[in-house]
Design an enzyme around this catalytic site. Structure first.
Site, mmCIF file in Angstrom:
data_model
loop_
_atom_site.group_PDB
_atom_site.id
_atom_site.type_symbol
_atom_site.label_atom_id
_atom_site.label_comp_id
_atom_site.label_asym_id
_atom_site.label_seq_id
_atom_site.Cartn_x
_atom_site.Cartn_y
_atom_site.Cartn_z
ATOM 1 N N GLN A 1 0.828 -1.203 0.000
ATOM 2 C CA GLN A 1 0.000 0.000 0.000
ATOM 3 C C GLN A 1 0.861 1.251 0.000
ATOM 4 O O GLN A 1 1.985 1.246 0.486
ATOM 5 C CB GLN A 1 -0.955 0.003 1.190
ATOM 6 C CG GLN A 1 -0.277 0.015 2.533
ATOM 7 C CD GLN A 1 -1.238 -0.284 3.662
ATOM 8 O OE1 GLN A 1 -2.029 -1.220 3.586
ATOM 9 N NE2 GLN A 1 -1.168 0.505 4.724
ATOM 10 N N GLY A 2 0.303 2.304 -0.578
ATOM 11 C CA GLY A 2 0.973 3.597 -0.615
ATOM 12 C C GLY A 2 -0.031 4.702 -0.347
ATOM 13 O O GLY A 2 -1.254 4.482 -0.409
ATOM 14 N N TYR A 3 0.479 5.880 -0.075
ATOM 15 C CA TYR A 3 -0.368 6.993 0.348
ATOM 16 C C TYR A 3 -0.265 8.154 -0.624
ATOM 17 O O TYR A 3 0.825 8.575 -1.003
ATOM 18 C CB TYR A 3 0.025 7.434 1.767
ATOM 19 C CG TYR A 3 -0.372 6.376 2.759
ATOM 20 C CD1 TYR A 3 -1.597 6.430 3.393
ATOM 21 C CD2 TYR A 3 0.440 5.273 2.984
ATOM 22 C CE1 TYR A 3 -1.999 5.423 4.248
ATOM 23 C CE2 TYR A 3 0.044 4.261 3.843
ATOM 24 C CZ TYR A 3 -1.170 4.343 4.470
ATOM 25 O OH TYR A 3 -1.575 3.344 5.307
ATOM 26 N N LEU A 4 -1.432 8.673 -0.996
ATOM 27 C CA LEU A 4 -1.507 9.840 -1.867
ATOM 28 C C LEU A 4 -1.635 11.111 -1.047
ATOM 29 O O LEU A 4 -1.347 12.196 -1.522
ATOM 30 C CB LEU A 4 -2.697 9.717 -2.812
ATOM 31 C CG LEU A 4 -2.533 8.619 -3.835
ATOM 32 C CD1 LEU A 4 -3.322 7.396 -3.441
ATOM 33 C CD2 LEU A 4 -2.949 9.108 -5.186
#
Length: 155
Positions: free
Chosen positions: A27-30
């Site tokens: 997962q990654g964060y915008l």
């Protein structure tokens, strides 16, 4: 409105996970804003875009929407430059309809193991297995969005 009530704990050791099946999550964060985080997550052959509101105690708003995996891969590659979280999640029954989610982190967060439990109300009693260590619900360093910017391996 979606609502998440969750408590988070450090975990001592991983022997209790031996022989159990876990699922890899990336997962990654915008957005890392304290009032709202926006996350993209891939788990197996599924992907989601998740919006989470500001944490107040163990409670925050949460909205989650399925998206195509190819879109999630593109978002991770093109828009999540600050760091991607890589972990294996194990689900363990906790009794009374509850479930522990135990995350074993990889990469820059290697060595960190955290257990979370989602509740129906903040005062709900929870089981305390032997492998559970100190509670970190109120420690923002343990938020996945924070770990993507300042990994556990750099503390």
């Amino acid at each position: 409105m979606g609502l998440e009530i969750e408590r988070k704990f450090r975990v001592t050791g991983t022997d209790f996970l031996a022989g159990r099946h876990g699922e890899r999550l990336v997962q990654g964060y915008l957005s890392h804003d304290q009032h709202a985080t926006v996350r993209v997550r891939i788990q197996g052959d599924r992907a989601w875009l998740t919006l989470k509101g500001e944490t107040r105690g163990a409670r925050r708003s949460e909205f989650e929407y399925p998206i195509p995996v190819d879109d999630a891969l593109a978002i991770l590659a093109e828009m999540c430059a600050e760091g991607v979280i890589d972990k294996t999640r194990y689900r363990l029954p906790a009794g009374d309809g509850l479930e522990w989610e135990v995350d074993v982190f990889h990469g820059d967060n290697d060595g960190l193991v955290v257990a979370e439990i989602e509740l129906s109300h903040e005062d709900q009693p929870i089981p305390r297995p032997d492998w559970l260590a100190e509670e970190v619900t109120d420690d923002p360093r343990y938020y996945n969005s924070a770990l993507s910017r300042r990994p556990y391996g750099r503390w």
